[in-house]
Design a protein around this motif. Sequence first.
Motif, mmCIF file in Angstrom:
data_model
loop_
_atom_site.group_PDB
_atom_site.id
_atom_site.type_symbol
_atom_site.label_atom_id
_atom_site.label_comp_id
_atom_site.label_asym_id
_atom_site.label_seq_id
_atom_site.Cartn_x
_atom_site.Cartn_y
_atom_site.Cartn_z
ATOM 1 N N ASN A 74 0.760 -1.179 -0.063
ATOM 2 C CA ASN A 74 -0.190 0.029 -0.110
ATOM 3 C C ASN A 74 0.797 1.226 -0.065
ATOM 4 O O ASN A 74 1.726 1.581 -1.131
ATOM 5 C CB ASN A 74 -0.885 0.131 1.044
ATOM 6 N N GLY A 94 -7.104 -6.646 -2.066
ATOM 7 C CA GLY A 94 -6.955 -5.354 -2.540
ATOM 8 C C GLY A 94 -5.507 -4.635 -2.288
ATOM 9 O O GLY A 94 -5.357 -3.411 -2.680
ATOM 10 N N ASP A 95 -4.874 -5.179 -1.434
ATOM 11 C CA ASP A 95 -3.348 -4.698 -1.129
ATOM 12 C C ASP A 95 -2.728 -4.497 -2.532
ATOM 13 O O ASP A 95 -2.730 -5.307 -3.344
ATOM 14 C CB ASP A 95 -2.683 -5.359 -0.062
ATOM 15 N N VAL A 96 -2.026 -3.363 -2.430
ATOM 16 C CA VAL A 96 -1.058 -3.060 -3.498
ATOM 17 C C VAL A 96 0.152 -3.428 -3.196
ATOM 18 O O VAL A 96 0.598 -2.675 -2.006
ATOM 19 C CB VAL A 96 -1.253 -1.349 -3.834
ATOM 20 N N THR A 115 4.678 -4.382 -9.542
ATOM 21 C CA THR A 115 3.605 -4.090 -8.505
ATOM 22 C C THR A 115 2.502 -4.734 -8.876
ATOM 23 O O THR A 115 2.066 -5.254 -10.110
ATOM 24 C CB THR A 115 3.296 -2.554 -8.791
ATOM 25 N N ILE A 117 -2.054 -5.967 -7.517
ATOM 26 C CA ILE A 117 -3.120 -5.703 -6.575
ATOM 27 C C ILE A 117 -3.522 -7.198 -6.264
ATOM 28 O O ILE A 117 -3.921 -8.088 -6.776
ATOM 29 C CB ILE A 117 -4.067 -5.147 -7.159
ATOM 30 N N HIS A 120 -7.107 -9.391 -6.996
ATOM 31 C CA HIS A 120 -7.884 -8.525 -7.884
ATOM 32 C C HIS A 120 -8.488 -9.387 -9.267
ATOM 33 O O HIS A 120 -7.767 -10.325 -9.711
ATOM 34 C CB HIS A 120 -6.909 -7.628 -8.549
ATOM 35 N N LEU A 127 -10.876 -2.408 -11.610
ATOM 36 C CA LEU A 127 -10.218 -1.016 -11.290
ATOM 37 C C LEU A 127 -11.163 0.087 -11.510
ATOM 38 O O LEU A 127 -11.856 0.669 -12.344
ATOM 39 C CB LEU A 127 -8.860 -1.006 -11.700
ATOM 40 N N ALA A 131 -7.124 4.166 -9.866
ATOM 41 C CA ALA A 131 -6.033 2.881 -10.093
ATOM 42 C C ALA A 131 -5.680 2.606 -11.408
ATOM 43 O O ALA A 131 -4.763 2.510 -11.621
ATOM 44 C CB ALA A 131 -6.479 1.667 -9.384
ATOM 45 N N LEU A 306 -2.352 5.524 -3.705
ATOM 46 C CA LEU A 306 -1.915 4.285 -4.270
ATOM 47 C C LEU A 306 -0.506 4.540 -4.988
ATOM 48 O O LEU A 306 -0.139 5.813 -5.333
ATOM 49 C CB LEU A 306 -2.695 4.120 -5.366
ATOM 50 N N LEU A 337 -5.233 -7.044 -15.100
ATOM 51 C CA LEU A 337 -5.918 -5.828 -14.600
ATOM 52 C C LEU A 337 -7.429 -5.752 -15.460
ATOM 53 O O LEU A 337 -8.274 -5.061 -14.856
ATOM 54 C CB LEU A 337 -5.154 -4.697 -14.674
#
Length: 379
Positions: A74, A94-96, A115, A117, A120, A127, A131, A306, A337
């Motif tokens: 995050n 949901g953690d980045v 990086t 997510i 997801h 998204l 984001a 973010l 994504l």
Amino acid sequence: MDCQDDSVFEKYQVAGNIANKTLKGLILNCKTGKNVYDICVWGDMVIKKQLEKVYKSDKKMQKGIAFPTCISVNECVCHFCPLEKDEKMVLKDGDVVKIDLGVQIDGYIAVLAHTLIVGHDPETKPLDEKASTLFTAARVAVDAAHKLIRPGAKNSELMAMFKNVAKSYGVSCVEACLSHQMKRFVIDGNKTSILKESHDQQVADFEFELGEAYAIDICLSTGDGKTKQGEERTTVHKRIPDVQYMLKRKTSRFVLNEVQKHFPALPFTLRAISDTKQAKAGVIECVKHDLLQPFPVIYEKSDGALVAHFKFTLLLRKTSTMRMTGTDSETALFKSLGELKCDKEPNEELKKVLALSTKRKKRRKKRKKKKKKAADGDN
């Protein structure tokens, strides 16, 4: 020797392949319920196991971790590499997550950052625009950097491009994010480009040259890009060459001896020291007297921001600017994504950069035109 040499290039390739394979495994490990400590330990273990399989006939060749596996979540930007397990460090949907690591073979270094997510699913939860815009901007910045960096190009052009991306997409470049030339056993050479110049942080101008290797570091944020040091213990350090000091504490001498023996030039985690308890105590005096350079845990100051972090290794070869790390994983990431809801587009200046080729045209030798003999002269 530089990356133009075939034997050196091969070592970059092998190191890059190991970094890429490790990254793919780490991506699969970054799931809901997984502990950050376990993931970091696993990443370092995988690198070591893969290194055992290459260049086995050369017993004297040095092979190892060039940057320990870090998992930053995050608002945390980078350098989070815990020494022990903590139940608070469990990943959730949901953690980045930012993954950072490096591999070296015979001193030739391949680094990357990526990086993702956690959990997801574009089908059930696409998204949001915030984001989507951040990841779109990151993809453009990565692609443009790869195409812009070539022999004769200047770091000022690279910095201007990053500024242009941030302005075009309404995101911020994260301060104190540096790209470095890499040399044998040197992860942070003197040729340095900064993502975001400020009054306090500026770099000297230089030109990229044939045969050089670079770690290109790109970190974008939906916040203001200003950073702060986290409260967590700094666990990643690097020996500062040529600095000497007579340490007073026994634990400090123990740490320095271990570093000199196992990590004389490249970053390491205190977890890699044989006695972690002594390492935690002894590192303090070593840092105080500039024997070790700390890599503190860094956070974005803006609450709820973010942060996307991508880093890759570039080699400037005669035929092209070659990217050695991260490409396949990024392709898979953007596919996973789904459709990115971003109403912004590259401006004309960025489009020109993105249209460039990473390959260089071969110079054709001019053929001498044969003069036609006059029919009368032949006879």
